[in-house]
Design an enzyme around this catalytic site. Structure first.
Site, PDB file in Angstrom:
ATOM      1  N   ARG A   1       7.060 -13.319   9.670  1.00 54.41           N
ATOM      2  CA  ARG A   1       7.223 -14.390   9.275  1.00 54.41           C
ATOM      3  C   ARG A   1       8.751 -14.879   9.735  1.00 54.41           C
ATOM      4  O   ARG A   1       9.129 -15.617  10.547  1.00 54.41           O
ATOM      5  CB  ARG A   1       7.777 -14.572   8.062  1.00 54.41           C
ATOM      6  CG  ARG A   1       6.753 -15.220   7.337  1.00 54.41           C
ATOM      7  CD  ARG A   1       6.533 -15.141   6.457  1.00 54.41           C
ATOM      8  NE  ARG A   1       5.426 -14.209   5.635  1.00 54.41           N
ATOM      9  CZ  ARG A   1       5.288 -13.786   4.482  1.00 54.41           C
ATOM     10  NH1 ARG A   1       6.572 -13.035   3.966  1.00 54.41           N
ATOM     11  NH2 ARG A   1       4.024 -12.270   4.354  1.00 54.41           N
TER      12      ARG A   1
ATOM     13  N   ARG B   1      -9.297 -23.279  20.402  1.00 53.08           N
ATOM     14  CA  ARG B   1     -10.250 -22.436  19.175  1.00 53.08           C
ATOM     15  C   ARG B   1      -8.794 -22.040  18.636  1.00 53.08           C
ATOM     16  O   ARG B   1      -7.576 -21.216  19.602  1.00 53.08           O
ATOM     17  CB  ARG B   1     -11.196 -21.077  19.415  1.00 53.08           C
ATOM     18  CG  ARG B   1     -11.953 -22.279  20.356  1.00 53.08           C
ATOM     19  CD  ARG B   1     -12.865 -22.425  18.972  1.00 53.08           C
ATOM     20  NE  ARG B   1     -14.220 -22.243  19.545  1.00 53.08           N
ATOM     21  CZ  ARG B   1     -14.402 -23.770  19.695  1.00 53.08           C
ATOM     22  NH1 ARG B   1     -14.136 -24.989  20.182  1.00 53.08           N
ATOM     23  NH2 ARG B   1     -15.935 -24.596  20.091  1.00 53.08           N
TER      24      ARG B   1
ATOM     25  N   LYS C   1      -6.537 -24.067  35.813  1.00 50.03           N
ATOM     26  CA  LYS C   1      -7.022 -23.525  35.277  1.00 50.03           C
ATOM     27  C   LYS C   1      -6.710 -23.353  33.801  1.00 50.03           C
ATOM     28  O   LYS C   1      -6.187 -24.257  32.822  1.00 50.03           O
ATOM     29  CB  LYS C   1      -5.243 -22.317  35.313  1.00 50.03           C
ATOM     30  CG  LYS C   1      -4.832 -20.988  34.818  1.00 50.03           C
ATOM     31  CD  LYS C   1      -3.889 -20.576  34.844  1.00 50.03           C
ATOM     32  CE  LYS C   1      -3.394 -19.224  33.794  1.00 50.03           C
ATOM     33  NZ  LYS C   1      -3.757 -19.361  33.053  1.00 50.03           N
TER      34      LYS C   1
ATOM     35  N   ARG D   1       6.634  -4.538  -4.042  1.00 50.02           N
ATOM     36  CA  ARG D   1       7.671  -4.957  -4.929  1.00 50.02           C
ATOM     37  C   ARG D   1       8.361  -5.107  -6.173  1.00 50.02           C
ATOM     38  O   ARG D   1       7.233  -5.458  -7.049  1.00 50.02           O
ATOM     39  CB  ARG D   1       7.237  -6.385  -4.007  1.00 50.02           C
ATOM     40  CG  ARG D   1       7.320  -7.054  -2.433  1.00 50.02           C
ATOM     41  CD  ARG D   1       6.990  -8.137  -1.589  1.00 50.02           C
ATOM     42  NE  ARG D   1       7.174  -7.501  -0.528  1.00 50.02           N
ATOM     43  CZ  ARG D   1       6.402  -7.320   0.565  1.00 50.02           C
ATOM     44  NH1 ARG D   1       5.585  -7.633   0.231  1.00 50.02           N
ATOM     45  NH2 ARG D   1       7.066  -7.265   2.037  1.00 50.02           N
TER      46      ARG D   1
ATOM     47  N   GLY E   1       6.767  -4.368   2.081  1.00 50.44           N
ATOM     48  CA  GLY E   1       5.214  -4.159   2.943  1.00 50.44           C
ATOM     49  C   GLY E   1       4.884  -2.813   3.836  1.00 50.44           C
ATOM     50  O   GLY E   1       5.747  -2.479   3.684  1.00 50.44           O
TER      51      GLY E   1
ATOM     52  N   ASP F   1      14.277  -4.100   5.565  1.00 50.53           N
ATOM     53  CA  ASP F   1      15.856  -4.238   5.052  1.00 50.53           C
ATOM     54  C   ASP F   1      15.682  -4.588   3.423  1.00 50.53           C
ATOM     55  O   ASP F   1      17.181  -4.043   2.747  1.00 50.53           O
ATOM     56  CB  ASP F   1      16.333  -5.057   5.446  1.00 50.53           C
ATOM     57  CG  ASP F   1      15.071  -6.367   5.561  1.00 50.53           C
ATOM     58  OD1 ASP F   1      14.646  -6.056   4.903  1.00 50.53           O
ATOM     59  OD2 ASP F   1      16.112  -7.665   6.250  1.00 50.53           O
TER      60      ASP F   1
ATOM     61  N   THR G   1       8.788  -0.924   8.482  1.00 54.14           N
ATOM     62  CA  THR G   1       7.514  -1.835   9.106  1.00 54.14           C
ATOM     63  C   THR G   1       7.236  -2.425  10.181  1.00 54.14           C
ATOM     64  O   THR G   1       7.929  -2.307  11.597  1.00 54.14           O
ATOM     65  CB  THR G   1       9.263  -2.851   8.760  1.00 54.14           C
ATOM     66  OG1 THR G   1       8.898  -3.985   8.919  1.00 54.14           O
ATOM     67  CG2 THR G   1      10.128  -2.699   9.373  1.00 54.14           C
TER      68      THR G   1
ATOM     69  N   HIS H   1      -4.415  -9.556   8.150  1.00 57.11           N
ATOM     70  CA  HIS H   1      -3.891  -8.123   7.818  1.00 57.11           C
ATOM     71  C   HIS H   1      -4.191  -7.059   8.162  1.00 57.11           C
ATOM     72  O   HIS H   1      -4.131  -6.128   8.430  1.00 57.11           O
ATOM     73  CB  HIS H   1      -4.351  -8.336   6.593  1.00 57.11           C
ATOM     74  CG  HIS H   1      -2.988  -8.748   5.101  1.00 57.11           C
ATOM     75  ND1 HIS H   1      -3.039 -10.465   5.417  1.00 57.11           N
ATOM     76  CD2 HIS H   1      -2.058  -8.243   5.024  1.00 57.11           C
ATOM     77  CE1 HIS H   1      -2.246 -10.553   4.457  1.00 57.11           C
ATOM     78  NE2 HIS H   1      -1.441  -9.109   4.493  1.00 57.11           N
TER      79      HIS H   1
ATOM     80  N   ASP I   1       6.977  -5.263  11.739  1.00 58.82           N
ATOM     81  CA  ASP I   1       8.417  -6.148  12.556  1.00 58.82           C
ATOM     82  C   ASP I   1       9.192  -5.729  13.105  1.00 58.82           C
ATOM     83  O   ASP I   1      10.322  -6.703  14.227  1.00 58.82           O
ATOM     84  CB  ASP I   1       8.910  -7.398  10.803  1.00 58.82           C
ATOM     85  CG  ASP I   1       8.089  -7.710  10.621  1.00 58.82           C
ATOM     86  OD1 ASP I   1       7.103  -8.013  11.067  1.00 58.82           O
ATOM     87  OD2 ASP I   1       7.805  -8.398   9.234  1.00 58.82           O
TER      88      ASP I   1
ATOM     89  N   ASP J   1      12.511  -5.745  13.079  1.00 57.14           N
ATOM     90  CA  ASP J   1      13.167  -5.856  13.420  1.00 57.14           C
ATOM     91  C   ASP J   1      14.870  -6.099  12.124  1.00 57.14           C
ATOM     92  O   ASP J   1      15.176  -6.200  11.045  1.00 57.14           O
ATOM     93  CB  ASP J   1      13.312  -7.856  12.419  1.00 57.14           C
ATOM     94  CG  ASP J   1      12.709  -7.990  11.029  1.00 57.14           C
ATOM     95  OD1 ASP J   1      12.264  -6.478  10.561  1.00 57.14           O
ATOM     96  OD2 ASP J   1      12.401  -8.209  10.230  1.00 57.14           O
TER      97      ASP J   1
END
Ligand code: ADP
Length: 327
Positions: free
Chosen positions: A176, A251, A218, A76, A15, A107, A130, A257, A132, A134
């Site tokens: 994800r 909504r 609210k 990839r 990614g 990773d 990345t 992306h 993410d 993570d």
């Protein structure tokens, strides 16, 4: 003693994330500073297999520190999962005499680097690129800060229109398997609820809280959901809430992306430069199979297998902060 490296290759893989260019620049210029030859490998492991490898000079990386994406492209590559594919990749490196690799990626890319390094004894250093965040062994990953800032800018705008119409907005952000973008952008925009894959979503508690807010008028609420939440993404969540609280004007905004693109923030440029520099130093010092990270503002080196297996843990305290501040 490890053999001295003379020619190194650099690639971006998996990614993409904003700041990868700043990192490529740092690798190339640090390598040249140390009188190494530096080669750019196009489209990650695919370029390695297809021999899409080109010598880089200091000028090859001029005027890219501020650009999102990656000048080396990324991909990839299924073929790299096979021993035959990796053998082809090795033969190409051998032909050119490349004796060290810097892999900027996530990773998955580190798993590939590890397998490759173990099979062919080629020193590999990973750099976490990345959005993410993570990956264990680093407080930062290249691109995360930019992605969060992009999400924050978008959510601020969404809140303006939500406020004008008394609407409930469900904003889906990327992640994800990782809730970091959701958590950071949610706290940064004062979101009422944040749903992340790392925690089981208590939908009843969210419904009760929204009903209670409706009673006290609210009606403007922002709910941030990471795409990998156990209730699905923004659309699934909106349908579920609509069924239970039909009065709410709901909504959905899916940020998508845009979170991967754009000019990197100062933090991402800085960490990308530090990590790129450090990765080349590692190769020169004969280190291998390491990921270069930054912890407590110091360079921190983690064996690639540990960076891959352990994930960063989301702190319960942060989730408590969300609850307390969003009343
Ligand atoms: P990311 O690096 O962003 O996590 P991927 O998980 O798609 O992205 O991994 C990038 C590439 O790394 C894959 O397309 C593949 O070529 C390579 N790769 C991943 N896992 C392995 C593995 N176990 N063995 C060999 N190569 C791998």
């Amino acid at each position: 003693m490890a053999k001295k490296v003379t020619k190194i290759g650099v690639m971006t893989s998996g990614g993409d994330s904003p700041g990868m260019n700043a990192c490529i620049r740092a690798v190339v210029r640090t390598g040249i500073y140390h009188k190494l030859e530096v080669f750019g490998i196009t489209r990650g492991y695919s370029g390695l297999i297809d021999n899409d490898i080109h010598k880089m000079e200091s000028r090859s990386v001029a005027n890219i520190i501020q650009r999102g994406g990656t000048i080396l492209k990324t991909a990839r590559c299924k073929e790299f999962l096979t021993p035959e594919g990796r053998k082809k990749a090795y033969n190409n490196l051998k032909k050119l005499g490349i004796d060290g690799l810097v892999i900027i990626g996530g990773d998955g890319s580190f798993k590939g680097a590890q397998v490759f390094s173990n099979e062919f004894n080629i020193p590999c250093i990973g750099i976490p690129g990345t959005i993410d965040k993570d990956i264990a062994g680093t407080d930062f990953t290249i691109g995360f800060d930019t992605a969060v800032n992009t999400a924050i800018e978008a959510i601020d705008k969404i809140r303006d229109t939500a406020d004008a119409h008394d609407r409930l907005f469900i904003v889906e952000v990327m992640g994800r398997d990782s809730g970091y973008i959701a958590l950071h952008s949610g706290i940064g925009t004062g979101a009422e609820h944040i749903l992340i894959p790392e925690r089981k979503t208590d939908i009843e508690a969210i419904i009760t809280s929204l009903q209670e807010k409706e009673k006290r008028k609210k009606l403007v609420n922002i709910v941030i959901v990471a795409e990998g939440d156990d209730y699905g993404g923004g659309t699934d969540l909106a349908n579920l809430i609509k069924e239970r609280i039909p009065n709410f004007d709901i909504r959905v905004a899916i940020l998508g992306h845009i979170q991967r693109g754009g000019s990197p923030t100062s933090i991402d440029r800085l960490i990308a430069s530090r990590m790129g520099y450090s990765a080349v130093e590692c190769l020169i010092e004969g280190k291998t199979n390491l990921m270069v990270g930054i912890m407590n503002n110091k360079m921190h080196f983690t064996p690639l297998d540990k960076a891959v297996k352990a994930k960063q843990k989301i702190s319960d305290e942060w989730l408590k902060i969300v609850k307390i501040l969003a009343t």
